[in-house]
Design a protein around this motif. Structure first.
Motif, PDB file in Angstrom:
ATOM      1  N   GLY A 100       1.426-127.576   2.260  1.00 17.73           N
ATOM      2  CA  GLY A 100       2.444-126.759   1.625  1.00 17.73           C
ATOM      3  C   GLY A 100       2.253-125.301   1.987  1.00 17.73           C
ATOM      4  O   GLY A 100       1.354-124.639   1.458  1.00 17.73           O
ATOM      5  N   ASN A 101       3.074-124.802   2.889  1.00 18.70           N
ATOM      6  CA  ASN A 101       3.020-123.392   3.287  1.00 18.70           C
ATOM      7  C   ASN A 101       3.885-122.588   2.322  1.00 18.70           C
ATOM      8  O   ASN A 101       5.106-122.472   2.497  1.00 18.70           O
ATOM      9  N   VAL A 102       3.244-122.058   1.289  1.00 18.16           N
ATOM     10  CA  VAL A 102       3.978-121.396   0.211  1.00 18.16           C
ATOM     11  C   VAL A 102       3.706-119.891   0.176  1.00 18.16           C
ATOM     12  O   VAL A 102       4.565-119.113  -0.234  1.00 18.16           O
ATOM     13  N   ALA A 103       2.538-119.465   0.592  1.00 10.45           N
ATOM     14  CA  ALA A 103       2.164-118.051   0.511  1.00 10.45           C
ATOM     15  C   ALA A 103       3.184-117.169   1.219  1.00 10.45           C
ATOM     16  O   ALA A 103       3.680-117.508   2.297  1.00 10.45           O
ATOM     17  N   GLY A 104       3.494-116.046   0.588  1.00  8.92           N
ATOM     18  CA  GLY A 104       4.435-115.123   1.203  1.00  8.92           C
ATOM     19  C   GLY A 104       4.295-113.731   0.635  1.00  8.92           C
ATOM     20  O   GLY A 104       3.750-113.541  -0.458  1.00  8.92           O
ATOM     21  N   VAL A 105       4.760-112.755   1.391  1.00  8.49           N
ATOM     22  CA  VAL A 105       4.842-111.384   0.903  1.00  8.49           C
ATOM     23  C   VAL A 105       6.274-110.911   1.087  1.00  8.49           C
ATOM     24  O   VAL A 105       6.926-111.231   2.078  1.00  8.49           O
ATOM     25  N   HIS A 106       6.755-110.177   0.103  1.00 12.08           N
ATOM     26  CA  HIS A 106       8.128-109.681   0.140  1.00 12.08           C
ATOM     27  C   HIS A 106       8.085-108.167   0.154  1.00 12.08           C
ATOM     28  O   HIS A 106       7.448-107.552  -0.710  1.00 12.08           O
ATOM     29  N   ALA A 107       8.702-107.559   1.127  1.00 16.00           N
ATOM     30  CA  ALA A 107       8.703-106.110   1.224  1.00 16.00           C
ATOM     31  C   ALA A 107      10.092-105.640   1.622  1.00 16.00           C
ATOM     32  O   ALA A 107      10.776-106.279   2.426  1.00 16.00           O
ATOM     33  N   THR A 108      10.536-104.547   1.021  1.00 14.65           N
ATOM     34  CA  THR A 108      11.878-104.043   1.282  1.00 14.65           C
ATOM     35  C   THR A 108      11.816-102.599   1.764  1.00 14.65           C
ATOM     36  O   THR A 108      10.818-101.906   1.583  1.00 14.65           O
TER      37      THR A 108
END
Length: 257
Positions: A95-103
């Motif tokens: 399960g590839n779930v890790a993420g970073v959100h940047a705007t």
């Protein structure tokens, strides 16, 4: 009813199976790790936050172990897979779930910002898949990637994030086709706004054009992490044995409208 969790409707779909879940320290990753354990599975939860992993493991139970890892490190994928094999001897689900959100404005994205987003959201899933596939073939296993509605439609002020999540959709479909004749399935989930710490911490530029953001507003509220976990439980289980190369939007109709 909105706000109720999906955790009540659990079965035993992961009995005897082992899953690696990245991003397991919070949000969607935490909900998925807990769901897999609740359905009889064993989970190696991976995250950069050791404290987050402790919190998830304490609520998931004894069939979850943890590994703190920085997935921006190119060597982390090999270490994660090796650790899972050392502990459990097999891998059934990645399960590839890790993420970073940047705007931010596209013209203001720094090289460091861009590289971090790509490293976590796209590079890590690729290298984890590369390391895990030989072992997933041995168990007729599968990969579930958590992408985003931003990988399916244009999202302002999120160029790098959208690129990374669109790339993850392409990776999902490419791997699914490459392994059509072998015992491996690859699918993706594309959530929109979800009640997670990462979403709550998101900010936009001070001069944001609200008319551009307004088109992204859903009419039915945010998604709960447990709802995404319920979909993951289906895709990661043998119930979805005929499903590969699919990208499931879970976004209250946002991408359709």
């Amino acid at each position: 009813m909105k706000g109720q969790t999906a955790a009540a409707a659990v079965g035993n779909r992961f009995s005897g199976k082992v899953a690696i879940v990245t991003g397991a320290g919070s949000g969607i990753g935490r909900a998925i790790a807990r769901r897999v354990v609740a359905e009889g599975g064993t989970v190696l939860g991976v995250d950069i936050s050791g404290d987050g992993l402790v919190g998830t493991a304490s609520s998931a139970g004894e069939r979850m172990s943890t590994l703190r890892a920085d997935l921006t490190d190119p060597g982390a994928a090999t270490d994660v897979v090796a650790s899972c094999l050392d502990r459990y001897g097999r891998i059934d689900v990645l399960g590839n779930v890790a993420g970073v959100h940047a705007t931010g404005h596209a013209t203001e994205i720094t090289v460091e910002h861009y590289r971090q987003v790509m490293a976590v959201n796209l590079d890590a899933p690729f290298f984890l898949a590369q390391a895990a596939i030989p072992h997933l073939l041995a168990t007729s296993g599968n990969i579930v990637n958590v992408s985003s509605h931003a990988g399916l439609q244009g999202v302002p002020y999120a160029a790098a994030y959208s690129m990374s999540k669109g790339g993850l959709v392409a990776l999902t479909r490419s791997l699914a086709v490459e392994y059509l004749k072998r015992p491996l399935r690859v699918n993706a989930i594309a959530p929109a706004a979800t009640n997670t710490p990462m979403a709550a911490a998101g900010t936009f530029p001070a001069d944001v054009d609200l008319r551009l953001l307004g088109r992204l507003g859903g009419h039915r509220g945010r998604t709960e992490p447990d709802e995404v976990a319920a979909l993951f439980a289906f895709l990661g289980s043998d119930e979805a044995r005929s499903v590969t190369g699919a990208v499931y939007a879970i976004d209250n109709g946002l991408t359709a409208s």
